[in-house]
Scaffold this active site. Structure first.
Site, PDB file in Angstrom:
ATOM      1  N   LYS A 215      41.533 -61.152 -28.867  1.00  0.00           N
ATOM      2  CA  LYS A 215      40.547 -59.685 -29.140  1.00  0.00           C
ATOM      3  C   LYS A 215      39.042 -59.783 -29.242  1.00  0.00           C
ATOM      4  O   LYS A 215      37.902 -59.567 -28.301  1.00  0.00           O
ATOM      5  CB  LYS A 215      42.036 -59.021 -29.333  1.00  0.00           C
ATOM      6  CG  LYS A 215      41.161 -57.625 -28.225  1.00  0.00           C
ATOM      7  CD  LYS A 215      42.704 -56.006 -28.907  1.00  0.00           C
ATOM      8  CE  LYS A 215      41.656 -55.011 -29.240  1.00  0.00           C
ATOM      9  NZ  LYS A 215      42.395 -53.919 -29.016  1.00  0.00           N
ATOM     10  N   GLU A 221      41.563 -67.452 -38.422  1.00  0.00           N
ATOM     11  CA  GLU A 221      42.100 -68.429 -37.932  1.00  0.00           C
ATOM     12  C   GLU A 221      42.420 -69.245 -36.548  1.00  0.00           C
ATOM     13  O   GLU A 221      41.916 -70.071 -36.073  1.00  0.00           O
ATOM     14  CB  GLU A 221      43.938 -68.222 -37.556  1.00  0.00           C
ATOM     15  CG  GLU A 221      44.558 -67.451 -39.233  1.00  0.00           C
ATOM     16  CD  GLU A 221      44.372 -66.617 -39.729  1.00  0.00           C
ATOM     17  OE1 GLU A 221      43.531 -66.027 -38.310  1.00  0.00           O
ATOM     18  OE2 GLU A 221      44.903 -65.886 -40.327  1.00  0.00           O
ATOM     19  N   GLY A 287      46.794 -55.371 -29.304  1.00  0.00           N
ATOM     20  CA  GLY A 287      46.357 -57.162 -28.981  1.00  0.00           C
ATOM     21  C   GLY A 287      48.595 -57.931 -28.852  1.00  0.00           C
ATOM     22  O   GLY A 287      48.505 -58.489 -28.265  1.00  0.00           O
ATOM     23  N   ARG A 288      49.180 -56.243 -30.081  1.00  0.00           N
ATOM     24  CA  ARG A 288      50.688 -56.807 -29.649  1.00  0.00           C
ATOM     25  C   ARG A 288      51.084 -56.158 -28.189  1.00  0.00           C
ATOM     26  O   ARG A 288      52.240 -56.235 -27.582  1.00  0.00           O
ATOM     27  CB  ARG A 288      50.946 -56.443 -30.762  1.00  0.00           C
ATOM     28  CG  ARG A 288      50.375 -54.728 -30.800  1.00  0.00           C
ATOM     29  CD  ARG A 288      51.543 -54.168 -32.497  1.00  0.00           C
ATOM     30  NE  ARG A 288      50.595 -53.282 -32.422  1.00  0.00           N
ATOM     31  CZ  ARG A 288      49.730 -52.549 -33.310  1.00  0.00           C
ATOM     32  NH1 ARG A 288      48.868 -53.476 -33.320  1.00  0.00           N
ATOM     33  NH2 ARG A 288      49.243 -51.123 -33.393  1.00  0.00           N
ATOM     34  N   GLU A 373      54.272 -53.795 -36.922  1.00  0.00           N
ATOM     35  CA  GLU A 373      52.470 -54.177 -36.959  1.00  0.00           C
ATOM     36  C   GLU A 373      52.375 -52.314 -36.787  1.00  0.00           C
ATOM     37  O   GLU A 373      51.303 -51.937 -36.539  1.00  0.00           O
ATOM     38  CB  GLU A 373      51.592 -54.848 -36.119  1.00  0.00           C
ATOM     39  CG  GLU A 373      50.476 -54.959 -36.796  1.00  0.00           C
ATOM     40  CD  GLU A 373      49.906 -56.100 -36.145  1.00  0.00           C
ATOM     41  OE1 GLU A 373      49.091 -56.234 -35.226  1.00  0.00           O
ATOM     42  OE2 GLU A 373      49.724 -56.888 -37.036  1.00  0.00           O
ATOM     43  N   HIS A 404      76.647 -68.349 -36.471  1.00  0.00           N
ATOM     44  CA  HIS A 404      76.794 -69.598 -38.027  1.00  0.00           C
ATOM     45  C   HIS A 404      76.091 -69.184 -38.753  1.00  0.00           C
ATOM     46  O   HIS A 404      76.581 -69.667 -39.489  1.00  0.00           O
ATOM     47  CB  HIS A 404      76.891 -70.364 -37.052  1.00  0.00           C
ATOM     48  CG  HIS A 404      78.380 -70.429 -36.084  1.00  0.00           C
ATOM     49  ND1 HIS A 404      79.727 -70.807 -35.791  1.00  0.00           N
ATOM     50  CD2 HIS A 404      77.959 -70.504 -33.920  1.00  0.00           C
ATOM     51  CE1 HIS A 404      80.497 -70.685 -35.045  1.00  0.00           C
ATOM     52  NE2 HIS A 404      79.181 -70.349 -34.110  1.00  0.00           N
ATOM     53  N   LYS A 528      43.281 -60.542 -45.303  1.00  0.00           N
ATOM     54  CA  LYS A 528      41.828 -60.805 -44.585  1.00  0.00           C
ATOM     55  C   LYS A 528      40.938 -60.765 -45.627  1.00  0.00           C
ATOM     56  O   LYS A 528      40.541 -61.601 -45.929  1.00  0.00           O
ATOM     57  CB  LYS A 528      41.328 -60.334 -43.410  1.00  0.00           C
ATOM     58  CG  LYS A 528      42.929 -60.558 -42.099  1.00  0.00           C
ATOM     59  CD  LYS A 528      41.988 -60.456 -41.313  1.00  0.00           C
ATOM     60  CE  LYS A 528      43.551 -59.500 -40.390  1.00  0.00           C
ATOM     61  NZ  LYS A 528      43.071 -58.716 -38.740  1.00  0.00           N
TER      62      LYS A 528
HETATM   63  O1  F6P Z   1      45.663 -59.496 -37.866  1.00  0.00           O
HETATM   64  C1  F6P Z   1      46.157 -58.747 -37.453  1.00  0.00           C
HETATM   65  C2  F6P Z   1      45.167 -58.737 -35.444  1.00  0.00           C
HETATM   66  O2  F6P Z   1      44.749 -58.219 -35.566  1.00  0.00           O
HETATM   67  C3  F6P Z   1      47.047 -58.721 -34.497  1.00  0.00           C
HETATM   68  O3  F6P Z   1      47.000 -56.963 -34.608  1.00  0.00           O
HETATM   69  C4  F6P Z   1      46.134 -59.334 -33.823  1.00  0.00           C
HETATM   70  O4  F6P Z   1      46.886 -59.404 -32.923  1.00  0.00           O
HETATM   71  C5  F6P Z   1      45.686 -60.667 -34.695  1.00  0.00           C
HETATM   72  O5  F6P Z   1      45.350 -60.586 -35.678  1.00  0.00           O
HETATM   73  C6  F6P Z   1      45.031 -61.481 -33.202  1.00  0.00           C
HETATM   74  O6  F6P Z   1      43.872 -60.697 -32.939  1.00  0.00           O
HETATM   75  P1  F6P Z   1      42.491 -61.052 -32.093  1.00  0.00           P
HETATM   76  O7  F6P Z   1      43.613 -61.335 -31.071  1.00  0.00           O
HETATM   77  O8  F6P Z   1      41.672 -60.460 -32.391  1.00  0.00           O
HETATM   78  O9  F6P Z   1      42.503 -62.648 -32.689  1.00  0.00           O
END
Ligand code: F6P
Length: 565
Positions: A215, A221, A287-288, A373, A404, A528
């Site tokens: 987003k 990452e 995002g979610r 979240e 199980h 972060k």
């Molecule tokens: O760190 C949490 C977050 O901001 C989530 O809310 C989001 O879905 C995820 O990181 C990834 O963010 P982006 O889509 O901006 O890479």
């Protein structure tokens, strides 16, 4: 439009009524067996249908007359007003000053012009992006989109994390039987280098397309993995002689093997992905809450535009149901209120989601981000402290595997864990084992578990089986452990859309009762920021190391001592 401060749910008449019902239940004892025996209409009164999904709430610790109180609580916290604000683009995500319009992502084209927010015709923009996405997906599916050496794409690799990963991977796993173009997907999320290493190890770069989803296009990452993927692609293509290593051949390779999905198209361009190969979405999609936006591009490629449309229609079905059904009959509202009932009166800490469907094996993980979240917060949307417990821990695994593993604790442990049991009547794989249909063995377990949890087994019943007296207590099941059963007709794109929208709105209902802005996530920021500060201390920067607290310093020193590279 300014939003009003939240109503304090704990000061409402409905809350007081729930407290007195709860106190009375504690005094008289919770007894599902008795409640079923006393009220022959219990199941009927507590069963609901929404879209293609059927719900049985009768094994919950409520009496049917409580639905009125739940509805009253919804009224008193002004759920209808906040729902309308959400659907019409008021900035209810006030800490980020944003509208919350995931419902616009699944509106039909006829709604163009009806949801103009901050000057943007949201539905029109959504439909335009979908058309671009679908055209691209069709090109890939038909083999018209070719890699740099002219080969067709057979694998799409989604690079993203959180909402840019969990929704797509969950839906990919859930809908695998609908993959009809011979294209597979993989999902890389973790900054652990082993994730991308394992996901690319056996891939042919000439037939692989990377979809970088972020987003913000600023997530450490995702950008790190995307750079890694680009390096892997170019090195492999060069090593095999597929490209000559000139800048022109490299940028052509990136153009053919990388596309992006983001709200920040400038950053996409800075990264080196041609904006014509990028698909946008908007800051009013959390995002979610984004799997049904361009974030679902890998799904549109693997399953095709028609299936993606069915997926969107499933969401829309529940959106309309939730918005238009009176609270007392609105199973989405009632499930949200049930969660509040358990969290705030029974003080439960967690909620299990147990799909009796292997295809939904990533659904609990997906729900963890959606719910935790959203509602894992201690201040309300006006900045004041919350007035009661919020955010349960959501967790789960598919049945029967969980049976199980951890069901022992749900059946006989000292804590109450409300659970949602999800199953589908039909399966795309009706495998036969002799004369026994494995699917019915699965469903037998699905029905048995909620029955055992609700009604238990008394000491007398245990004794009647000839159990030695000293073992009897260990074999008693108290029962009265609450469950909701959700049954669908079949797990297809439409039903999956319905299921996701159901939990999105349940989360919203709970957040509204608690007075939360369920659409921000400031709680992820500190970690972060500290990771950025600490990382230099790990390998070389002794000043940065000295600036750390004692525990962190000691851990880093241990790492420096034992690392082998
Ligand atoms: O760190 C949490 C977050 O901001 C989530 O809310 C989001 O879905 C995820 O990181 C990834 O963010 P982006 O889509 O901006 O890479």
């Amino acid at each position: 439009m300014a939003i009003n401060p939240p109503v304090d749910a704990t000061k409402t008449e409905a809350w007081a009524e729930l407290q007195s019902v709860y106190d009375q239940m504690q005094a008289e004892g919770v007894d599902l067996k008795k409640w079923f025996a006393e009220d022959e209409n219990r199941v009927e009164q507590l069963s609901f249908d929404a879209g293609t999904l059927h719900f049985d709430l009768s094994k919950n610790l409520i009496k049917p007359e409580m639905l009125k109180v739940f509805a009253q609580l919804a009224d008193e916290v002004k759920l209808a007003e906040r729902t309308e604000q959400m659907y019409t683009g008021v900035h209810i995500n006030n800490t980020e000053d944003r509208a919350v319009l995931h419902t616009a992502l699944r509106r039909p084209a006829e709604d163009e012009g009806k949801y103009v927010v901050d000057g943007q015709d949201t539905v029109k923009d959504v439909r335009e992006t979908l058309e671009r996405m679908y055209a691209f997906a069709e090109q890939v599916r038909k083999g018209e989109w070719k890699g740099v050496t002219g080969k067709e794409i057979d694998t799409v690799v989604n690079i993203g994390i959180g909402g840019s990963d969990l929704g797509p991977v969950m839906a990919y796993e859930a809908l695998k039987p609908f993959a009809d173009a011979g294209i597979k997907a993989r999902y890389v999320s973790n900054i652990d280098p082993n994730d991308i290493a394992e996901k690319t190890r056996d891939l042919d770069p000439e037939t692989t397309l990377f979809v970088v989803v972020s987003k913000t296009f600023g997530t450490l990452e995702t950008l790190t993995n995307a750079r890694e993927a680009r390096a892997w692609l170019l090195e492999e293509l060069q090593a095999s002689g597929a490209i000559d290593g000139s800048d022109a051949s490299k940028s052509e390779a990136v153009e053919k093997h990388f596309v992006a999905v983001s709200t920040n198209l400038e950053r996409v361009a800075e990264f080196g992905i041609d904006p014509k190969n990028a698909f946008g979405f908007w800051d009013w999609v959390g995002g979610r809450y984004s799997v049904d936006s361009a974030v679902g591009l890998t799904l549109a490629i693997v399953f095709g535009p028609a299936r993606f449309e069915e997926f969107l229609n499933g969401f829309h079905q529940i959106d309309e149901y939730f918005r238009n059904t009176p609270f007392e009959k609105n199973v989405v509202v009632l499930m949200g209120m049930l969660n509040v009932w358990y969290r705030n009166f029974f003080k439960v800490a967690s909620h299990a989601v147990l799909p009796y469907d292997q295809y939904l094996h990533r659904f609990p993980a997906y729900l963890q981000q959606l719910t935790m979240e959203s509602n894992g917060k201690s201040v309300r949307w006006d900045g004041t402290p919350v007035t009661c417990e919020t955010g349960e821990i959501f967790w789960g695994e598919p049945g029967t595997n969980g049976q199980h593993a951890f069901y022992q604790l749900i059946h006989q442990g000292t804590q109450l864990i409300p659970a949602d049991f999800i199953a589908f009547a039909n399966t795309p794989n009706p495998l036969k084992d002799g004369d026994q249909d494995m699917h019915e063995l699965l469903l037998g377990n699905y029905f048995a578990q909620t029955k055992a949890l609700a009604f238990g087994k008394t000491a007398d019943e245990v004794r009647a089986e000839g159990t030695p007296e000293d073992i009897v207590p260990a074999r008693v099941f108290t029962g009265n452990r609450p469950t909701t059963s959700i049954m669908g007709v079949r797990l297809d794109p439409f039903a999956l859309g319905e299921l996701i929208a159901l939990y999105e709105h349940i989360t919203f209902v709970e957040g509204t009762v608690w007075g939360l802005d369920s659409y921000d996530q400031w709680g992820v920021e500190l970690g972060k920021q500290l990771a950025k500060e600490i990382t230099p201390a790990i390998s070389q920067d002794d000043d940065a190391l000295a600036a750390q607290d004692e525990s962190t310093r000691s851990l880093i020193n241990f790492y420096r001592k034992v690392r082998e590279f």
